[in-house]
Design an enzyme around this catalytic site. Structure first.
Site, PDB file in Angstrom:
ATOM      1  N   ASP A  51      10.238  -5.851   7.701  1.00  0.00           N
ATOM      2  CA  ASP A  51       9.316  -4.851   8.234  1.00  0.00           C
ATOM      3  C   ASP A  51       9.652  -4.410   9.649  1.00  0.00           C
ATOM      4  OD1 ASP A  51       7.943  -4.263   6.053  1.00  0.00           O
ATOM      5  OD2 ASP A  51       5.989  -4.941   6.737  1.00  0.00           O
ATOM      6  N   ASP A  98       1.847 -11.238   7.343  1.00  0.00           N
ATOM      7  CA  ASP A  98       2.322 -10.483   6.173  1.00  0.00           C
ATOM      8  C   ASP A  98       3.711  -9.899   6.430  1.00  0.00           C
ATOM      9  OD1 ASP A  98       0.496  -9.007   7.980  1.00  0.00           O
ATOM     10  OD2 ASP A  98       1.209  -7.258   6.880  1.00  0.00           O
ATOM     11  N   ASN A  99       4.168  -9.984   7.660  1.00  0.00           N
ATOM     12  CA  ASN A  99       5.519  -9.505   7.974  1.00  0.00           C
ATOM     13  C   ASN A  99       6.463 -10.673   8.252  1.00  0.00           C
ATOM     14  OD1 ASN A  99       4.650  -6.883   7.688  1.00  0.00           O
ATOM     15  ND2 ASN A  99       4.220  -6.594   9.848  1.00  0.00           N
ATOM     16  N   ARG A 130       5.834 -13.289   1.243  1.00  0.00           N
ATOM     17  CA  ARG A 130       5.483 -13.423   2.667  1.00  0.00           C
ATOM     18  C   ARG A 130       4.543 -14.604   2.845  1.00  0.00           C
ATOM     19  NH1 ARG A 130       5.418  -7.576   3.920  1.00  0.00           N
ATOM     20  NH2 ARG A 130       6.366  -6.586   2.119  1.00  0.00           N
ATOM     21  N   ASP A 170      -2.117   6.865   3.019  1.00  0.00           N
ATOM     22  CA  ASP A 170      -1.650   7.885   2.073  1.00  0.00           C
ATOM     23  C   ASP A 170      -0.489   7.395   1.201  1.00  0.00           C
ATOM     24  OD1 ASP A 170       0.333   7.715   3.929  1.00  0.00           O
ATOM     25  OD2 ASP A 170       0.292   9.820   4.532  1.00  0.00           O
ATOM     26  N   GLY A 171      -0.054   6.161   1.430  1.00  0.00           N
ATOM     27  CA  GLY A 171       1.037   5.615   0.616  1.00  0.00           C
ATOM     28  C   GLY A 171       2.414   6.126   1.003  1.00  0.00           C
ATOM     29  N   GLY A 223       0.811  -1.216   0.000  1.00  0.00           N
ATOM     30  CA  GLY A 223       0.000   0.000   0.000  1.00  0.00           C
ATOM     31  C   GLY A 223       0.840   1.258   0.000  1.00  0.00           C
TER      32      GLY A 223
HETATM   33  P1  AMP Z   1       2.775  -2.712   7.967  1.00  0.00           P
HETATM   34  O1  AMP Z   1       2.152  -2.418   9.284  1.00  0.00           O
HETATM   35  O2  AMP Z   1       3.804  -1.709   7.538  1.00  0.00           O
HETATM   36  O3  AMP Z   1       3.258  -4.100   7.850  1.00  0.00           O
HETATM   37  O4  AMP Z   1       1.618  -2.530   6.903  1.00  0.00           O
HETATM   38  C1  AMP Z   1       0.452  -3.321   6.880  1.00  0.00           C
HETATM   39  C2  AMP Z   1      -0.348  -3.002   5.648  1.00  0.00           C
HETATM   40  O5  AMP Z   1      -0.777  -1.661   5.657  1.00  0.00           O
HETATM   41  C3  AMP Z   1       0.400  -3.184   4.337  1.00  0.00           C
HETATM   42  O6  AMP Z   1      -0.516  -3.627   3.372  1.00  0.00           O
HETATM   43  C4  AMP Z   1       0.858  -1.790   4.027  1.00  0.00           C
HETATM   44  O7  AMP Z   1       1.108  -1.589   2.659  1.00  0.00           O
HETATM   45  C5  AMP Z   1      -0.305  -0.964   4.510  1.00  0.00           C
HETATM   46  N1  AMP Z   1       0.109   0.395   4.895  1.00  0.00           N
HETATM   47  C6  AMP Z   1       0.813   0.758   5.973  1.00  0.00           C
HETATM   48  N2  AMP Z   1       0.988   2.084   6.005  1.00  0.00           N
HETATM   49  C7  AMP Z   1       0.380   2.590   4.907  1.00  0.00           C
HETATM   50  C8  AMP Z   1       0.201   3.903   4.365  1.00  0.00           C
HETATM   51  N3  AMP Z   1       0.679   4.978   4.980  1.00  0.00           N
HETATM   52  N4  AMP Z   1      -0.476   4.001   3.210  1.00  0.00           N
HETATM   53  C9  AMP Z   1      -0.972   2.925   2.597  1.00  0.00           C
HETATM   54  N5  AMP Z   1      -0.859   1.674   3.041  1.00  0.00           N
HETATM   55  C10 AMP Z   1      -0.188   1.500   4.196  1.00  0.00           C
HETATM   56 MG    MG Z   2       4.231  -5.107   6.497  1.00  0.00          MG
END
Ligand code: AMP
Ligand code: MG
Length: 492
Positions: free
Chosen positions: A260, A250-251, A180, A122-123, A89
């Protein structure tokens, strides 16, 4: 001119596996850090990466020739709850490159803008967590623990909105792959067995090209390999006091690398239930839960593989249960071997586990710092009983003196010189880990004042975490009472 030689394979899988999407340009990119040694290893041109075009590539403002940016699809269990669609994301895979030793790596931008997997996000990534991931992943690498790595940090010149507005950043992440457990879950949940099989075959070819022979059940074998590599990984985290913080499926990477770095941390004083992550309110991912949680994650992985392991469900389940049952044994073996080494013990005796546990108990009861306790054991004087650091730290001197006595007795069975034992201990007990209070200070300096000298100092030190450096004591010491950091945030 070709600046980076891409050799992409994941993007040749069918389009269910990803979305083709370019990174979104940022306003005013600035190179904050480039990992020269890593770029050399990856056979990348350091001068190009430092150039204007290199910066634009690392910021996601320019797509280089040969790169085919994609956001990968995956699902995952977050804190035990299944989410059928997560995916990249806020990241894009630029492509794959081949390092000087022939190994294949993903090169990914994290914080590179929205994709169709962004959901409400917000990506983007705040610069603080980008710095944290860069430092901690590089520290893990130099500690000898399998991990994704960090090639560069770029600040975006844009703010991202969290609780407040924060400067944004982009990390260039290098990984053996970004497959993953959640990637398998994505196809399993859709009952798309063709894609599931393609994914498993791809993962086997990528991570175990020569390991399996044709007549064995290769899906059972990848399960067995993953169980072993993850048992080893978590045991190695524990040997340096590392808490991942967000061990969602997913991590968890199939490569066996730590991936991650969000709310992760190295603990200072030892506590088995230690949690740093602000969102982990129930301690699911606490220090000593990590082994159990990994087994839980692996059971999800195994379930995804079940249709591939055998058409006969009963047969498949028996294989899975037998495989998972080995995890505890592997984990115990790796854990014991790591902690034995930390105490200077190469041989193995029945009393060893008790000796290790009673040392940890002393650390717990007396609130003693994990990293320095083990390191300073290897600094004890020749006799192992003179007034050493541990004794000076401890409030209850009798228990530690007794323990040192038992340890000395056990060490004598090694039949090696004390010098030799201490030398070996110093190879596995780091002086320096990236401590939380220092990371916070680094992030504060970077974000508020655009100062990076403390960051560069720490990055320099963690390259040799087992070698004590003059005038760098600050980096080895636990926080003073007003420096303690209790919570970490993942910056999502
Ligand atoms: P994470 O907690 O970093 O492992 O992220 C878990 C999920 O949330 C993954 O699919 C990420 O791509 C998504 N994600 C985390 N932060 C953002 C963000 N700021 N914008 C879009 N997707 C996010
Ligand atoms: Mg992740």
């Amino acid at each position: 001119m070709v600046n980076i030689k891409f050799d992409n394979t994941y993007s040749k899988l069918s389009n269910q596996f990803y979305e083709e999407i370019k990174p979104q340009p940022v306003k005013k990119p600035k190179l904050i850090k480039l990992n020269k040694k890593l770029s050399e290893y990856l056979d990348l041109d350091d001068n190009f990466l430092k150039s204007k075009d290199g910066l634009l590539a690392l910021a996601g403002n320019k797509v280089l020739r040969g790169s085919k940016p994609i956001a990968l699809a995956y699902a995952g269990h977050q804190f035990g709850n299944f989410v059928p669609q997560l995916g990249d994301g806020r990241a894009v895979l630029l492509g794959e490159i081949i390092a000087i030793d022939g190994k294949r790596y993903d090169i990914q931008l994290k914080g590179s803008g929205k994709t169709s997997f962004s959901r409400q996000g917000d990506g983007r990534a705040p610069l603080g967590p980008v710095i944290r991931e860069y430092i901690v992943s590089e520290a893990m690498y130099h500690l000898g623990i399998p991990t994704t790595r960090s090639l560069a940090i770029v600040s975006s010149g844009e703010n991202v909105e969290r609780e407040s507005f924060l400067p944004g950043g982009i990390l260039t992440r290098i990984a053996s792959s970004h497959i993953r457990i959640g990637t398998f879950e994505y196809f399993f949940a859709k009952n798309d067995i063709t894609s599931l099989k393609n994914l498993a075959d791809y993962a086997i070819k990528r991570h175990y090209p020569d390991s399996f022979n044709n007549d064995e059940n290769i899906y059972k074998s990848i399960l067995a390999k993953t169980i072993k590599s993850q048992a080893s990984l978590v045991a190695s985290w524990m040997s340096v006091g590392f808490i991942h913080g967000v061990m969602n499926t997913d991590n968890t990477a199939i490569s066996g690398e730590t991936i991650d770095y969000g709310p992760c941390a190295f603990m200072d004083h030892f506590h088995p239930q230690k949690v740093f992550s602000y969102i982990d309110t129930r301690g699911r991912y606490s220090y000593s839960n990590q082994g159990q949680i990994m087994l839980w994650n692996l059971s999800i992985f195994a379930q995804c593989l079940s249709p591939l392991i055998s058409n006969n469900e009963k047969k498949s389940q028996t294989i899975i249960i037998d495989s998972l049952n080995l995890f505890a044994e592997f984990f115990e073996e790796y854990w014991m071997s790591n902690f034995r080494m930390k105490l200077g013990m190469k041989k193995s005796f029945p009393e060893d586990k008790k000796l290790i546990q009673s040392f940890l108990e002393i650390l717990l009861k007396q609130n003693i710092d994990f990293t320095s306790a083990f390191r300073n054991l290897s600094n004890t004087k020749d006799s192992f009983k003179e007034g050493d650091y541990i004794i000076s730290l401890s409030k209850n001197k009798t228990s530690i003196v007794n323990w040192l006595g038992a340890w000395k007795k056990r060490i004598s069975k090694e039949i090696r010189s004390i010098e030799n034992i201490k030398k070996d201990m110093k190879k596995v007990n780091p002086v320096y880990v990236p401590r939380n209070h220092i990371l916070e200070k680094i992030i504060k300096e970077a974000v508020e004042n655009e100062k990076f000298s403390l960051m560069n100092d720490l990055l320099d030190i963690i390259k040799n975490p087992f070698i004590e450096k003059k005038n760098k004591k600050y980096f080895s010491l636990p926080p003073s009472s007003n420096e303690i950091v209790r919570n970490t945030f993942c910056g999502t």
